[in-house]
Scaffold this active site. Sequence first.
Site, mmCIF file in Angstrom:
data_model
loop_
_atom_site.group_PDB
_atom_site.id
_atom_site.type_symbol
_atom_site.label_atom_id
_atom_site.label_comp_id
_atom_site.label_asym_id
_atom_site.label_seq_id
_atom_site.Cartn_x
_atom_site.Cartn_y
_atom_site.Cartn_z
ATOM 1 N N ASP A 2 0.819 -1.202 0.000
ATOM 2 C CA ASP A 2 0.000 0.000 0.000
ATOM 3 C C ASP A 2 0.861 1.264 0.000
ATOM 4 O OD1 ASP A 2 -2.412 1.327 0.006
ATOM 5 O OD2 ASP A 2 -2.535 1.415 2.183
ATOM 6 N N HIS A 19 2.953 3.268 -9.027
ATOM 7 C CA HIS A 19 2.784 1.830 -9.265
ATOM 8 C C HIS A 19 4.009 1.252 -9.987
ATOM 9 C CE1 HIS A 19 -1.214 1.988 -7.689
ATOM 10 N NE2 HIS A 19 -1.647 2.815 -8.634
ATOM 11 N N LEU A 113 11.438 -20.241 -4.504
ATOM 12 C CA LEU A 113 10.473 -19.400 -3.816
ATOM 13 C C LEU A 113 9.181 -19.393 -4.617
ATOM 14 C CD1 LEU A 113 11.004 -15.999 -2.098
ATOM 15 C CD2 LEU A 113 9.253 -16.153 -3.865
#
Length: 228
Positions: A2, A19, A113
């Site tokens: 956020d 972004h 991962l």
Amino acid sequence: MDGNGRWATSRFLPRVAGHKKGVDTLRACVRHCGERGIEVLTVFAFSSENWNRPADEVSGLMELLAVALSREVPQLQAEGVRIHFVGERAGLSEKVRQGLAQAEAVTASNSRLVLNVCFNYGGRWDIAQAAAKLAARGDDITEAALDREMALSHVADPDLLIRTGGEKRISNFLLWQCAYSELFFSDKLWPDFDAAALDEAIADYALRERRFGRTSAQVAPQPRKKVA
């Protein structure tokens, strides 16, 4: 993740610039997690509620996703990262759906991962879609059955949930899976969330006592018995 828009606004930049910077931060975070032996990283990239944002921002996010897929997937593949996109795909364009499927296929054999990217996702949607699958088959709706049908059933529930940007809520993210997650709230906006911030969250988590309904005495390490 956020704070991208606020990061950009504070610098007199369009929100989409925040972004884009957020993608850079995510790339670094994936690397930091791999270096620290973290096996699963799940990120909230686009919620089902984010469609309510201004049309130009939503369009910019979709374009950014397309660019990120073409630019980032080869590097993630080289680093042994397996990608899963979690969320409702019916409302996405055919181009985006194909891009997500291709990224998953290219990285399917990786095991260093697991990177779960929640895109067009909501925690309530996840519970509802799991229940709908069981109901369609006529199966009993139990906790165990629901758990098997959740969109993140391929990984264990998260130990730690980190939210950046100073907000102190989970905003419809992993409602089922975070029942026993430890929560950590950072005031840093996501583009500023670096390795030091990640280490701070991990260090805070290490101080928590994970009881899962038991008492402190039950989870405390037991002294070793002396052997004559």
